[in-house]
Enzyme design. Structure first.
Site, PDB file in Angstrom:
ATOM      1  N   GLU A  38       2.507  -0.858   4.467  1.00 62.16           N
ATOM      2  CA  GLU A  38       2.239   0.500   4.008  1.00 62.16           C
ATOM      3  C   GLU A  38       3.558   1.224   3.793  1.00 62.16           C
ATOM      4  OE1 GLU A  38      -0.747   1.945   3.573  1.00 62.16           O
ATOM      5  OE2 GLU A  38      -2.184   0.780   4.760  1.00 62.16           O
ATOM      6  N   HIS A  75       0.845  -1.196   0.000  1.00 68.54           N
ATOM      7  CA  HIS A  75       0.000   0.000   0.000  1.00 68.54           C
ATOM      8  C   HIS A  75       0.882   1.249   0.000  1.00 68.54           C
ATOM      9  CE1 HIS A  75      -3.576  -2.190   1.885  1.00 68.54           C
ATOM     10  NE2 HIS A  75      -2.589  -2.963   2.318  1.00 68.54           N
TER      11      HIS A  75
HETATM   12 ZN   LIG Z   1      -4.069   0.599   0.634  1.00 70.26          ZN
END
Ligand SMILES: [Zn+2]
Length: 198
Positions: A122, A39
Site C-alpha cells: 500500500e 495499492h
Molecule cells: Zn487496493
C-alpha cells in the site's frame, strides 16, 4: 541511489518498521508469492499523515473518529504486507510468507483469490494525487528485495485484478518509473502496454 532492502527467511524486511497484524493466515499448501499487488490508501480518504492506516490493519481504529470509518470500516478485517508512507517510511504488517488480506475478490489472468499468491504493498496516497519521490525510492528497493527472495512473476495494480471494483493505485502511479527503478523486464508488467519495439 536507493537503499538495499533484504527479506529474511521468516518473510520480514529488516529495514521496515514492524507492526504485526493479526489479520493474516497461512498461504494455501504449496502456494508461494508470485505476484506483487500495488495499492493506494489514505485515511480519512485523501488525507495524509497520522496513524489510521496502521490502526486499521491492527484492528485498533476508532471508528467513531470519522464518519467514513463508521460507514465503511467498522468490523472490517484487512491488512497488507507493507505500507509506504509519504516520506518513504516502510511499515510491515504481515510476513511475506503468510497470506495478508488486501486484494479481496480478484482475478489475475483467470487465477482467482490473489491474496493466496501475492504480496500487497500500500502506498499512502489517493487516485487524485501524485506519489512522492521518497515513496518510489522505497518501493523500488522493496520490489527489488522481493523479486530477489521470491519467484515473483508479475506486478499488478489492485485495479488490474479487481476491475470495476477497485481503482487504486490510480492514474498517478508511474509504472514506467517503477520499471526503470527496478530494471525489471517488460514481462513483469503484463498490464502495461509497451509502445517501444524490441
Ligand atoms: Zn487496493
Amino acid at each position: 541511489m536507493s537503499i538495499a532492502f533484504a527479506v529474511d527467511a521468516d518473510g520480514w524486511v529488516a529495514q521496515a518498521h514492524r507492526l504485526p497484524s493479526p489479520n493474516f493466515e497461512a498461504r494455501p499448501q504449496g502456494s508461494v508469492p508470485t505476484l506483487i499487488v500495488v495499492h493506494n490508501i489514505s485515511l480519512p480518504p485523501n488525507q495524509f499523515g497520522g496513524t489510521a492506516i496502521a490502526e486499521l490493519f491492527l484492528n485498533t481504529l476508532d471508528c467513531d473518529a470519522h464518519p467514513y470509518y463508521e460507514a465503511h470500516l467498522r468490523g472490517v478485517r484487512v491488512s497488507a504486507h507493507f505500507v509506504i508512507h509519504r516520506d518513504g517510511e516502510l511499515e510491515q504488517f504481515v510476513s511475506c510468507n503468510e497470506r495478508a488480506w488486501h486484494a479481496g475478490p480478484s482475478n489475475f489472468f483467470g487465477r482467482e483469490r490473489c491474496n493466496d499468491f501475492s504480496i500487497g504493498i500500500e502506498l499512502e496516497g489517493s487516485d487524485t494525487t501524485p506519489f512522492e519521490a521518497a515513496q518510489y525510492r522505497t518501493l523500488g528497493s522493496l520490489v527489488s528485495a522481493l523479486t530477489a527472495r521470491y519467484p515473483i512473476e508479475a506486478l499488478a495494480g489492485h485495479s488490474d485484478i479487481a476491475p470495476g471494483r477497485k481503482t487504486d493505485p490510480g492514474p498517478h502511479f508511474e509504472w514506467a518509473r517503477l520499471q526503470r527503478d527496478t530494471l525489471l523486464a517488460d514481462r513483469y508488467f503484463p498490464y502495461l502496454k509497451f509502445s517501444r519495439t524490441l
